[in-house]
Design a protein around this motif. Sequence first.
Motif, PDB file in Angstrom:
ATOM      1  N   ASN A 124      -7.850  -3.827  -4.634  1.00  0.00           N
ATOM      2  CA  ASN A 124      -7.018  -3.180  -3.627  1.00  0.00           C
ATOM      3  C   ASN A 124      -7.151  -1.663  -3.699  1.00  0.00           C
ATOM      4  O   ASN A 124      -7.197  -1.071  -4.781  1.00  0.00           O
ATOM      5  N   TYR A 125      -7.216  -1.057  -2.532  1.00  0.00           N
ATOM      6  CA  TYR A 125      -7.312   0.394  -2.346  1.00  0.00           C
ATOM      7  C   TYR A 125      -8.648   0.987  -2.810  1.00  0.00           C
ATOM      8  O   TYR A 125      -8.816   2.201  -2.813  1.00  0.00           O
ATOM      9  N   SER A 126      -9.601   0.128  -3.180  1.00  0.00           N
ATOM     10  CA  SER A 126     -10.904   0.653  -3.603  1.00  0.00           C
ATOM     11  C   SER A 126     -11.903   0.666  -2.454  1.00  0.00           C
ATOM     12  O   SER A 126     -12.881   1.405  -2.489  1.00  0.00           O
ATOM     13  N   SER A 142     -13.335   0.763   1.667  1.00  0.00           N
ATOM     14  CA  SER A 142     -13.158   1.310   3.008  1.00  0.00           C
ATOM     15  C   SER A 142     -13.398   0.199   4.017  1.00  0.00           C
ATOM     16  O   SER A 142     -14.163  -0.727   3.763  1.00  0.00           O
ATOM     17  N   ASN A 194      -3.666  -3.192   5.003  1.00  0.00           N
ATOM     18  CA  ASN A 194      -2.659  -2.832   4.006  1.00  0.00           C
ATOM     19  C   ASN A 194      -3.273  -2.458   2.664  1.00  0.00           C
ATOM     20  O   ASN A 194      -2.728  -1.614   1.937  1.00  0.00           O
ATOM     21  N   ASN A 195      -4.377  -3.092   2.316  1.00  0.00           N
ATOM     22  CA  ASN A 195      -4.933  -2.928   0.976  1.00  0.00           C
ATOM     23  C   ASN A 195      -6.229  -2.130   0.921  1.00  0.00           C
ATOM     24  O   ASN A 195      -6.885  -2.080  -0.124  1.00  0.00           O
ATOM     25  N   CYS A 222      -8.488   1.423   1.131  1.00  0.00           N
ATOM     26  CA  CYS A 222      -8.358   2.863   0.892  1.00  0.00           C
ATOM     27  C   CYS A 222      -8.164   3.574   2.219  1.00  0.00           C
ATOM     28  O   CYS A 222      -7.308   4.453   2.355  1.00  0.00           O
ATOM     29  N   CYS A 223      -8.958   3.146   3.232  1.00  0.00           N
ATOM     30  CA  CYS A 223      -8.879   3.779   4.549  1.00  0.00           C
ATOM     31  C   CYS A 223      -9.678   2.974   5.561  1.00  0.00           C
ATOM     32  O   CYS A 223     -10.509   2.136   5.203  1.00  0.00           O
ATOM     33  N   CYS A 239      -2.273   2.144   6.801  1.00  0.00           N
ATOM     34  CA  CYS A 239      -3.622   2.441   6.320  1.00  0.00           C
ATOM     35  C   CYS A 239      -4.089   3.801   6.855  1.00  0.00           C
ATOM     36  O   CYS A 239      -4.101   4.004   8.076  1.00  0.00           O
ATOM     37  N   SER A 298      -8.561   8.860  -2.251  1.00  0.00           N
ATOM     38  CA  SER A 298      -8.578   8.083  -3.491  1.00  0.00           C
ATOM     39  C   SER A 298      -7.901   8.822  -4.635  1.00  0.00           C
ATOM     40  O   SER A 298      -7.232   8.217  -5.472  1.00  0.00           O
ATOM     41  N   ARG A 319      -2.411  10.439   0.577  1.00  0.00           N
ATOM     42  CA  ARG A 319      -2.341   9.058   1.076  1.00  0.00           C
ATOM     43  C   ARG A 319      -0.928   8.718   1.552  1.00  0.00           C
ATOM     44  O   ARG A 319      -0.746   8.146   2.636  1.00  0.00           O
ATOM     45  N   SER A 355       0.021   7.882   5.408  1.00  0.00           N
ATOM     46  CA  SER A 355       0.597   6.579   5.752  1.00  0.00           C
ATOM     47  C   SER A 355       1.912   6.740   6.502  1.00  0.00           C
ATOM     48  O   SER A 355       2.163   6.062   7.509  1.00  0.00           O
TER      49      SER A 355
END
Length: 363
Positions: free
Chosen positions: A188-190, A192, A260-261, A263-264, A286, A323, A329, A333
């Motif tokens: 998650n969040y890693s 694109s 939701n999960n 990075c962008c 996001c 990141s 971030r 958001s």
Amino acid sequence: MNIFLDNIIFSLQKAGGASIVWQQHLKRLLEDKEFQPHFFEYEDAGLNLFRQLLTIDEGIIDLKSTQFLYLKRYLNFKSVNKIKHIFHSSHYRVENSKNAINVTTVHDFTYEYFINGLRQKIHSMQKNKAINESQGIICVSQSTKRDLLHFLPHISEHKIKVIYNGVDECFRVLNESSNFQKKHEFENYSYSLYIGDRKAGYKNFYMAVDACSLVKSPLLLIGGGELTEAEQYYLKMKLGEKNFAILLGVSGEDLNYYYNNACCLLYPSLYEGFGIPVVEAQRAGCPVIATNCSSIPEVIANKYLAIDNPTPKEISKKINELSLLGNLRKETSEKGMIKSKCFSWENTYHQTKQFYKELYFEE
């Protein structure tokens, strides 16, 4: 009020932005007791993913053969209706009748800017004819309105109404306890996100890949059809075999999870009539890295992430900042969620309905 609706977009696309807009409009119109709707539709409309979400009584559908549709799609309707009515096509057709009040929705001018040759000439000829012969013209953004007046400066602004697209309510911020069986291996969040069309050059798909390569960010592709051999080769060369994945046929609820999960969302397109994925992503919290051109400034919340002259280096710099900088971030958001509240399909429908009434009672 009688209204005739041309569902041809469901036969021209299997999915797509124009199909979403039309489906969301019909969904609400079918529940509205102020209208007596009648539909023109072709036999293969049911193959469209968004038409499948609608239930329309067969008694109010004039079902037409798909034979010679490649020609019929360019022909206007010759009506024998003796009653005053609104005629609204989903794709640049009008009704030749003194009793019809024609409404045309203009999504963008992609063909005029980026396509050459016979395809462009035929498309523009049909679009221009529909615009010229309509009493009301809906543009999905101020940017699209400016483009219309650039290409057709003789059109009266009085005929034009800017009505923004909406965003589905399935897009929302999920709580951390939400359970979901994701179909990729990225943390998650890693990763694109890249959504939709990869083939059109102005979408800058390869620029997005290059940007992810510079920051070693996994890339999750959603939609846009199967990867070509050339695309697979490029992705493997730039990212490595385990640092990209593609998902097709993703539902709105599933897409919301991936927003939701992520990075962008990477949206380096050089031209958009509206940019629905930008609003979807922002509604889901996001961050969006996009270009500062066409309609994007109207829908993106954090202008810091809207790049004037996109390059892989500039995009990778923004990915890196998102990141590493938690405050950026969080701020992006929050701004995105606030901005996304400006766009809803309920507002879109209400404004379209009011425009119908203005045109009907003005005539």
